[in-house]
Scaffold this motif. Sequence first.
Motif, PDB file in Angstrom:
ATOM      1  N   GLY A  78      77.511 -91.737  47.376  1.00  0.00           N
ATOM      2  CA  GLY A  78      77.055 -93.118  47.565  1.00  0.00           C
ATOM      3  C   GLY A  78      77.508 -93.811  48.836  1.00  0.00           C
ATOM      4  N   ASN A  79      78.698 -93.499  49.334  1.00  0.00           N
ATOM      5  CA  ASN A  79      79.142 -94.176  50.562  1.00  0.00           C
ATOM      6  C   ASN A  79      78.529 -93.540  51.806  1.00  0.00           C
ATOM      7  N   THR A  80      78.526 -92.223  51.857  1.00  0.00           N
ATOM      8  CA  THR A  80      77.928 -91.547  53.009  1.00  0.00           C
ATOM      9  C   THR A  80      76.450 -91.933  53.105  1.00  0.00           C
ATOM     10  N   LEU A 133      92.722 -97.448  53.414  1.00  0.00           N
ATOM     11  CA  LEU A 133      91.836 -97.941  52.353  1.00  0.00           C
ATOM     12  C   LEU A 133      90.400 -97.688  52.793  1.00  0.00           C
ATOM     13  N   THR A 134      89.742 -96.777  52.079  1.00  0.00           N
ATOM     14  CA  THR A 134      88.504 -96.191  52.582  1.00  0.00           C
ATOM     15  C   THR A 134      87.232 -96.945  52.203  1.00  0.00           C
ATOM     16  N   GLY A 135      87.266 -97.678  51.061  1.00  0.00           N
ATOM     17  CA  GLY A 135      86.027 -98.311  50.601  1.00  0.00           C
ATOM     18  C   GLY A 135      86.261 -99.708  50.036  1.00  0.00           C
ATOM     19  N   ASN A 136      85.208-100.493  50.030  1.00  0.00           N
ATOM     20  CA  ASN A 136      85.269-101.917  49.693  1.00  0.00           C
ATOM     21  C   ASN A 136      85.364-102.188  48.184  1.00  0.00           C
ATOM     22  N   ILE A 156      96.340 -90.631  52.717  1.00  0.00           N
ATOM     23  CA  ILE A 156      94.881 -90.543  52.797  1.00  0.00           C
ATOM     24  C   ILE A 156      94.344 -90.052  51.456  1.00  0.00           C
ATOM     25  N   PRO A 157      93.284 -90.701  50.919  1.00  0.00           N
ATOM     26  CA  PRO A 157      92.696 -90.149  49.696  1.00  0.00           C
ATOM     27  C   PRO A 157      91.854 -88.932  50.045  1.00  0.00           C
ATOM     28  N   GLY A 158      91.853 -87.913  49.204  1.00  0.00           N
ATOM     29  CA  GLY A 158      91.157 -86.660  49.545  1.00  0.00           C
ATOM     30  C   GLY A 158      90.020 -86.333  48.614  1.00  0.00           C
ATOM     31  N   GLY A 159      88.821 -86.147  49.180  1.00  0.00           N
ATOM     32  CA  GLY A 159      87.652 -85.687  48.429  1.00  0.00           C
ATOM     33  C   GLY A 159      87.083 -84.477  49.147  1.00  0.00           C
ATOM     34  N   ALA A 160      86.165 -84.738  50.082  1.00  0.00           N
ATOM     35  CA  ALA A 160      85.594 -83.651  50.892  1.00  0.00           C
ATOM     36  C   ALA A 160      86.567 -83.229  52.006  1.00  0.00           C
ATOM     37  N   LEU A 161      87.603 -84.026  52.215  1.00  0.00           N
ATOM     38  CA  LEU A 161      88.688 -83.749  53.174  1.00  0.00           C
ATOM     39  C   LEU A 161      88.286 -83.992  54.630  1.00  0.00           C
ATOM     40  N   SER A 162      87.336 -84.899  54.838  1.00  0.00           N
ATOM     41  CA  SER A 162      86.933 -85.226  56.214  1.00  0.00           C
ATOM     42  C   SER A 162      87.994 -86.065  56.912  1.00  0.00           C
ATOM     43  N   ASN A 163      88.570 -87.009  56.182  1.00  0.00           N
ATOM     44  CA  ASN A 163      89.529 -87.915  56.834  1.00  0.00           C
ATOM     45  C   ASN A 163      90.795 -87.203  57.254  1.00  0.00           C
ATOM     46  N   VAL A 164      91.287 -86.320  56.382  1.00  0.00           N
ATOM     47  CA  VAL A 164      92.516 -85.613  56.771  1.00  0.00           C
ATOM     48  C   VAL A 164      92.219 -84.740  57.993  1.00  0.00           C
ATOM     49  N   SER A 214      82.515 -98.906  54.107  1.00  0.00           N
ATOM     50  CA  SER A 214      83.434 -97.769  53.992  1.00  0.00           C
ATOM     51  C   SER A 214      83.706 -97.124  55.347  1.00  0.00           C
ATOM     52  N   PHE A 215      84.710 -96.233  55.342  1.00  0.00           N
ATOM     53  CA  PHE A 215      85.117 -95.544  56.573  1.00  0.00           C
ATOM     54  C   PHE A 215      84.031 -94.632  57.136  1.00  0.00           C
ATOM     55  N   LYS A 216      83.002 -94.358  56.336  1.00  0.00           N
ATOM     56  CA  LYS A 216      81.957 -93.434  56.788  1.00  0.00           C
ATOM     57  C   LYS A 216      81.321 -93.921  58.082  1.00  0.00           C
ATOM     58  N   ASP A 217      81.309 -95.243  58.282  1.00  0.00           N
ATOM     59  CA  ASP A 217      80.640 -95.795  59.468  1.00  0.00           C
ATOM     60  C   ASP A 217      81.279 -95.302  60.769  1.00  0.00           C
ATOM     61  N   CYS A 257      90.014-103.089  47.375  1.00  0.00           N
ATOM     62  CA  CYS A 257      89.459-101.771  47.736  1.00  0.00           C
ATOM     63  C   CYS A 257      88.724-101.183  46.543  1.00  0.00           C
ATOM     64  N   GLU A 258      88.002-100.090  46.786  1.00  0.00           N
ATOM     65  CA  GLU A 258      87.371 -99.375  45.664  1.00  0.00           C
ATOM     66  C   GLU A 258      88.385 -98.381  45.098  1.00  0.00           C
ATOM     67  N   PRO A 259      88.161 -97.853  43.887  1.00  0.00           N
ATOM     68  CA  PRO A 259      89.174 -97.012  43.246  1.00  0.00           C
ATOM     69  C   PRO A 259      89.676 -95.854  44.110  1.00  0.00           C
ATOM     70  N   ALA A 260      88.756 -95.121  44.775  1.00  0.00           N
ATOM     71  CA  ALA A 260      89.180 -93.948  45.562  1.00  0.00           C
ATOM     72  C   ALA A 260      90.289 -94.310  46.552  1.00  0.00           C
ATOM     73  N   SER A 261      90.183 -95.462  47.169  1.00  0.00           N
ATOM     74  CA  SER A 261      91.164 -95.872  48.184  1.00  0.00           C
ATOM     75  C   SER A 261      92.545 -96.098  47.583  1.00  0.00           C
ATOM     76  N   SER A 319      84.744 -92.668  41.695  1.00  0.00           N
ATOM     77  CA  SER A 319      83.486 -91.903  41.846  1.00  0.00           C
ATOM     78  C   SER A 319      83.386 -91.198  43.195  1.00  0.00           C
ATOM     79  N   ALA A 320      83.947 -91.788  44.241  1.00  0.00           N
ATOM     80  CA  ALA A 320      83.830 -91.206  45.586  1.00  0.00           C
ATOM     81  C   ALA A 320      84.608 -89.899  45.705  1.00  0.00           C
ATOM     82  N   LEU A 321      85.501 -89.648  44.741  1.00  0.00           N
ATOM     83  CA  LEU A 321      86.334 -88.442  44.826  1.00  0.00           C
ATOM     84  C   LEU A 321      85.838 -87.322  43.912  1.00  0.00           C
ATOM     85  N   ASN A 322      84.655 -87.508  43.326  1.00  0.00           N
ATOM     86  CA  ASN A 322      84.102 -86.479  42.434  1.00  0.00           C
ATOM     87  C   ASN A 322      83.562 -85.290  43.221  1.00  0.00           C
TER      88      ASN A 322
HETATM   89  C1  LIG Z   1      85.693 -94.526  49.513  1.00  0.00           C
HETATM   90  C2  LIG Z   1      86.032 -93.102  49.724  1.00  0.00           C
HETATM   91  N1  LIG Z   1      87.319 -92.739  49.765  1.00  0.00           N
HETATM   92  C3  LIG Z   1      87.686 -91.462  49.935  1.00  0.00           C
HETATM   93  C4  LIG Z   1      86.756 -90.467  50.070  1.00  0.00           C
HETATM   94  C5  LIG Z   1      87.245 -89.084  50.280  1.00  0.00           C
HETATM   95  O1  LIG Z   1      87.387 -88.882  51.645  1.00  0.00           O
HETATM   96  P1  LIG Z   1      87.236 -87.437  52.293  1.00  0.00           P
HETATM   97  O2  LIG Z   1      85.922 -86.916  51.827  1.00  0.00           O
HETATM   98  O3  LIG Z   1      87.290 -87.707  53.734  1.00  0.00           O
HETATM   99  O4  LIG Z   1      88.355 -86.629  51.783  1.00  0.00           O
HETATM  100  C6  LIG Z   1      85.380 -90.785  50.040  1.00  0.00           C
HETATM  101  C7  LIG Z   1      84.305 -89.803  50.172  1.00  0.00           C
HETATM  102  O5  LIG Z   1      84.432 -88.678  50.458  1.00  0.00           O
HETATM  103  C8  LIG Z   1      85.019 -92.140  49.880  1.00  0.00           C
HETATM  104  O6  LIG Z   1      83.746 -92.506  49.841  1.00  0.00           O
END
Ligand SMILES: Cc1ncc(COP(=O)(O)O)c(C=O)c1O
Length: 411
Positions: A140-142, A378-381, A239-247, A113-116, A348-352, A302-305
Amino acid sequence: MKLVCVDCSAERSWREFSMACSCGGRLEVVQDLSRVDGERLKTLFHERLAERMSVYASGVWRYKELIFPELPEEYIVTKFEGNTGLYTSEPIRRKLGIRELYFKAQSENPSGSFKDNGMTVAVSHGRSLGYNRFACASTGNTSSSLAMYAAMGECTSQVYVPNRSISMNKVLQTLAYGAQVIRFDGTYDDGIRFLEQHGAELGLYVCNSVNPFRIEGQKSIIYETAQNLNWELPDWILIPGGALSNVSALGKGLRDLKNLGMIDKVPRIALIQAEGASPFHRMMAAGKEQLTPETHPATKASALNIGNPPSWQIARRVLQLCQGVTCSVSDEEILASKRMIDQSGIGCEPASAATLAGLSKLLNDQTIGKEESALCILTGNLLKDTEILAETTDEMLHSGLAHVTDEVVSS
Ligand SMILES: Cc1ncc(COP(=O)(O)O)c(C=O)c1O
Ligand SMILES: N[C@@H](CCOP(=O)(O)O)C(=O)O
């Protein structure tokens, strides 16, 4: 380089670690780029593409001058992260009817994942300060990424993982790298709150994206994409948004490139959230100034929960600066887009896949024009969320979209 509070502008040295300012505001790294020559950097970054074993062979540390110029190389823990593929898919582009479409596969990173991109910088910074115990809250990815870099750096990691709505194989990956996994009843948001309150007293270096060094590392995603495209980026970045680190990170990277004259035009960002976990989109759509957290975020991605994204103020500022937009997409739309990405061979994984679902929606309502160009991050495998993979594969088998045939094969 210094750390500056985004709320009260208080400054502190990068040689100390803190998750937030004493006023509670988020901290941001501010670099002095006034003497940096953008054209000279382009040449240097191009030359470094030939590196093989040095830290500059990493798709993050290649850009060290823009990420962490002060850090002595001896502290760097790298797995040559970044260096991910930039792809086109003619079938998907045709189906959407857009002029130009790219996918940046951060899913090809060493832990998937992009976390690396950010984790290599956070762990290296922590080591330079003498830390050897690292921690995070995670879906799980972090945690997989942190566990991998901590192990590479001969350090320990302690990760706080919700006991439901997460993908078991991400937890197994984290455990396999040797992390101590602490399960708890709650969501990622509760885990972050715990570490904000107790991380320092426990002597832990916290590697969530509230750590500004994670953001510095994640900026490399935009540098590498710009370099891949000869310093001309598409009109839109999704960009997919969860914790909003990528944006936050990609926005900062774009600002750097523009200020240094390395790109002429700043793309617009479209931030896509899953409907069941979309507090940021709801705030933006309602034109509100304050985020109302979602206490029970619920999406199959799940990564976007995530119901209370810690970086929402920074994200809002980024979107204002680049005329960004937000939208939300349903789990059905996410999974339909995931199928298209998987069957294009990229996967990719669903979040991406929220990015492609969002693109489709924004093309339909004409926010994005068909004559424009777009890039989906595309953020995850594909192998990350195996529960969903099993569920969707079952559906495909039942509807004749996938085939398994039993045959007796004899010699
Ligand atoms: C695969 C994946 N995509 C998207 C996100 C959301 O990205 P962000 O937290 O940077 O908004 C996460 C985790 O946060 C993630 O693990
Ligand atoms: N999906 C993430 C949750 C956000 O984590 P952070 O690294 O931005 O703090 C995960 O994989 O844990």
